[in-house]
Scaffold this active site. Structure first.
Site, mmCIF file in Angstrom:
data_model
loop_
_atom_site.group_PDB
_atom_site.id
_atom_site.type_symbol
_atom_site.label_atom_id
_atom_site.label_comp_id
_atom_site.label_asym_id
_atom_site.label_seq_id
_atom_site.Cartn_x
_atom_site.Cartn_y
_atom_site.Cartn_z
ATOM 1 C CB SER A 153 -2.102 -11.847 -17.748
ATOM 2 O OG SER A 153 -1.594 -10.751 -18.648
ATOM 3 C CE1 TYR A 166 -1.802 -7.812 -13.888
ATOM 4 C CE2 TYR A 166 -0.793 -8.593 -15.914
ATOM 5 C CZ TYR A 166 -1.839 -8.396 -15.214
ATOM 6 O OH TYR A 166 -3.090 -8.522 -15.958
HETATM 7 N N1 NAD Z 1 -8.830 -7.128 -18.828
HETATM 8 C C1 NAD Z 1 -7.627 -7.594 -19.366
HETATM 9 O O1 NAD Z 1 -7.433 -7.509 -20.301
HETATM 10 C C2 NAD Z 1 -6.685 -8.628 -18.757
HETATM 11 C C3 NAD Z 1 -5.923 -9.376 -19.426
HETATM 12 C C4 NAD Z 1 -5.152 -10.385 -18.691
HETATM 13 C C5 NAD Z 1 -5.170 -10.702 -17.449
HETATM 14 N N2 NAD Z 1 -6.325 -9.959 -16.762
HETATM 15 C C6 NAD Z 1 -6.623 -10.246 -15.218
HETATM 16 O O2 NAD Z 1 -7.946 -10.642 -14.987
HETATM 17 C C7 NAD Z 1 -8.212 -10.187 -13.631
HETATM 18 C C8 NAD Z 1 -9.353 -9.699 -13.593
HETATM 19 O O3 NAD Z 1 -9.220 -8.306 -14.073
HETATM 20 P P1 NAD Z 1 -10.510 -7.608 -14.879
HETATM 21 O O4 NAD Z 1 -9.675 -7.184 -16.293
HETATM 22 O O5 NAD Z 1 -11.744 -8.083 -14.839
HETATM 23 O O6 NAD Z 1 -10.415 -6.196 -14.208
HETATM 24 P P2 NAD Z 1 -11.570 -5.498 -13.039
HETATM 25 O O7 NAD Z 1 -10.875 -4.330 -13.047
HETATM 26 O O8 NAD Z 1 -12.643 -5.129 -14.005
HETATM 27 O O9 NAD Z 1 -11.858 -6.531 -12.015
HETATM 28 C C9 NAD Z 1 -10.826 -6.745 -11.039
HETATM 29 C C10 NAD Z 1 -11.610 -6.729 -9.566
HETATM 30 O O10 NAD Z 1 -10.738 -7.250 -8.669
HETATM 31 C C11 NAD Z 1 -11.259 -6.606 -7.637
HETATM 32 N N3 NAD Z 1 -10.105 -6.219 -6.353
HETATM 33 C C12 NAD Z 1 -8.735 -5.665 -6.493
HETATM 34 N N4 NAD Z 1 -8.075 -5.999 -5.677
HETATM 35 C C13 NAD Z 1 -8.632 -6.742 -4.950
HETATM 36 C C14 NAD Z 1 -8.518 -7.502 -3.485
HETATM 37 N N5 NAD Z 1 -7.104 -7.227 -3.133
HETATM 38 N N6 NAD Z 1 -9.177 -8.227 -3.122
HETATM 39 C C15 NAD Z 1 -10.351 -8.654 -3.849
HETATM 40 N N7 NAD Z 1 -10.906 -7.956 -4.772
HETATM 41 C C16 NAD Z 1 -9.857 -7.223 -5.353
HETATM 42 C C17 NAD Z 1 -11.401 -4.904 -7.891
HETATM 43 O O11 NAD Z 1 -12.123 -4.383 -7.207
HETATM 44 C C18 NAD Z 1 -12.309 -5.225 -9.314
HETATM 45 O O12 NAD Z 1 -13.607 -5.667 -9.106
HETATM 46 C C19 NAD Z 1 -7.147 -9.638 -13.218
HETATM 47 O O13 NAD Z 1 -6.392 -10.860 -12.303
HETATM 48 C C20 NAD Z 1 -6.091 -9.272 -14.145
HETATM 49 O O14 NAD Z 1 -4.634 -9.205 -13.961
HETATM 50 C C21 NAD Z 1 -7.324 -9.011 -17.282
#
Ligand code: NAD
Length: 287
Positions: A153, A166
Site C-alpha cells: 500500500s 496496517y
Molecule cells: N483500496 C485501496 O485504496 C487500497 C490501497 C492500498 C492497498 N490496498 C490493499 O489492497 C488489497 C485488496 O483490498 P481491496 O481494496 O480490494 O478491498 P476489498 O475489501 O474490496 O477486498 C478485500 C478482500 O479480501 C478478503 N479477505 C479479507 N480477509 C481475508 C482473509 N483472512 N482471507 C481471505 N480473504 C480475505 C475480503 O473478503 C475481500 O473480498 C488489500 O491488501 C488492501 O490492504 C487497497
C-alpha cells in the site's frame, strides 16, 4: 499444453477481482480465494469456466495450505501465478482509549488484536512459501516459472497514523519483496509488490467513497498495468511499485547512509557465511 494457473487471494472484491478478471482475459485459469463465501463464489461464477472459488482464510496456515494444494490439482498439477492480495485494516487500535483497555483475571493486560498482521503480512510470507513449493513441481505440466505479487500500500511507503498495524504490515510486505525477490529469481520465481494509493473498493465504506475527491482516485486499470509489467518481464523482481492515478512509480530503497552501510548491505555476505559456519549447533541460533 495446459493453461497457466493463478491464485488470487481476496479476489471476491476490489483489486483482487480486477486482477482475477485480467488474468482470465490473458488465458489463465484462476482460483478465486476469499474468506467471504458469497462474494467469492459470485466472483468466480462471473469469470466463467476457467475460474473456481476456494473459500480460504489466509490468516490460517492450514486453510491456505489446502488452497494451494487444491489449486495445483485443479490446474492439472500446475501453478504459475499468485497474487497475495487479501487485506484488512486495523481490527483494534493501538492507541486504545483509557476506559477501553482490558485486563484479564490475573490483572495482565489483554493482548492487542493483531489480525491485521496475520492477514496482511504473515499470510503473504506463508503464501510465498507455498507458492515456491508448487511452482517447483509444475514443470511436467508445462510450468515451472512463477510470478508472485503481493499487495502492499502507499501506507507501506509513507504511513497511515490511523492504522499503525496496517502500516507496519504493508512495510513488511515491501521488506519481504526486497529481500526475497532477488533470491527467488534464480529459481525462476519473481517477487514484486504493488503499493496502491486510493483505489475505490469495498475496503472503504460507501459513504466515504462518495465523498472522496475524484481527482485522487487511482483506477483499477493502474493495478492491471502493474500486473502486466511483472508478467511481461521474467527478470523484474524485488520491485516495489507505487500506483498513483494512472502511473507506476518504481520505488527504490533509501540510499546507503555511508560506505559502511553499503558494505554491510551488499558485500558482507561472505563474512556472514563464514562467521555463522563456526557457530556451534548447540547454541541453536536458528530456533
Ligand atoms: N483500496 C485501496 O485504496 C487500497 C490501497 C492500498 C492497498 N490496498 C490493499 O489492497 C488489497 C485488496 O483490498 P481491496 O481494496 O480490494 O478491498 P476489498 O475489501 O474490496 O477486498 C478485500 C478482500 O479480501 C478478503 N479477505 C479479507 N480477509 C481475508 C482473509 N483472512 N482471507 C481471505 N480473504 C480475505 C475480503 O473478503 C475481500 O473480498 C488489500 O491488501 C488492501 O490492504 C487497497
Amino acid at each position: 499444453m495446459s493453461k497457466p494457473v493463478g491464485i488470487v487471494t481476496g479476489a471476491g472484491s476490489g483489486i483482487g477481482l480486477a486482477v482475477a478478471t485480467h488474468l482470465i482475459s490473458k488465458g489463465y485459469k484462476v482460483v478465486v480465494a476469499d474468506l467471504n463465501p458469497t462474494t467469492g463464489a459470485a466472483a468466480a461464477k462471473s469469470l466463467g469456466p476457467d475460474a473456481t472459488f476456494i473459500q480460504t482464510d489466509v490468516s490460517s496456515y492450514p486453510s491456505q495450505a489446502r488452497l494451494f494444494k487444491q489449486a495445483y490439482e485443479w490446474g492439472s498439477n500446475r501453478l504459475d501465478f499468485c497474487h497475495a492480495n487479501a487485506g484488512v485494516d486495523d481490527r483494534q487500535i493501538l492507541y486504545e482509549e483509557f476506559d477501553k483497555e482490558e485486563v484479564d483475571e490475573n490483572g495482565l493486560v489483554k493482548p492487542l488484536n493483531t489480525k491485521t498482521m496475520a492477514v496482511n503480512l504473515e499470510a503473504v510470507i506463508q503464501g510465498l512459501w507455498l507458492f515456491k513449493y508448487y511452482v517447483r513441481r509444475s514443470k511436467e505440466a508445462g510450468g515451472g516459472k512463477g510470478t508472485f505479487v503481493a499487495t502492499s500500500s502507499s501506507a507501506g511507503l509513507y504511513m497511515m497514523t490511523t492504522n499503525p498495524q496496517y502500516t507496519a504490515s504493508k512495510y513488511g510486505v515491501v521488506g519481504l519483496t526486497r529481500a526475497a525477490g532477488p533470491v527467488f529469481v534464480k529459481d525462476g520465481i519473481t517477487v514484486n509488490c504493488i503499493c496502491p494509493a486510493f483505489v475505490p473498493t469495498n475496503l472503504c465504506p460507501p459513504h466515504v467513497l462518495e465523498l472522496w475527491p475524484k481527482e485522487h482516485i487511482t483506477p483499477l486499470s493502474t493495478v492491471t498495468k502493474a500486473i502486466d509489467a511483472f508478467l511481461g518481464d521474467e527478470t523484474m523482481t524485488g520491485q516495489t511499485v507505487e500506483l498513483s492515478l494512472d502511473k507506476l512509480y518504481f520505488r527504490q530503497m533509501p540510499e546507503w547512509a555511508n560506505d559502511s552501510q553499503r558494505w554491510i548491505g551488499t558485500e558482507s555476505l561472505d563474512f556472514w557465511e563464514k562467521a555463522y559456519a563456526k557457530v556451534p549447533e548447540k547454541e541453536g541460533y536458528k530456533t
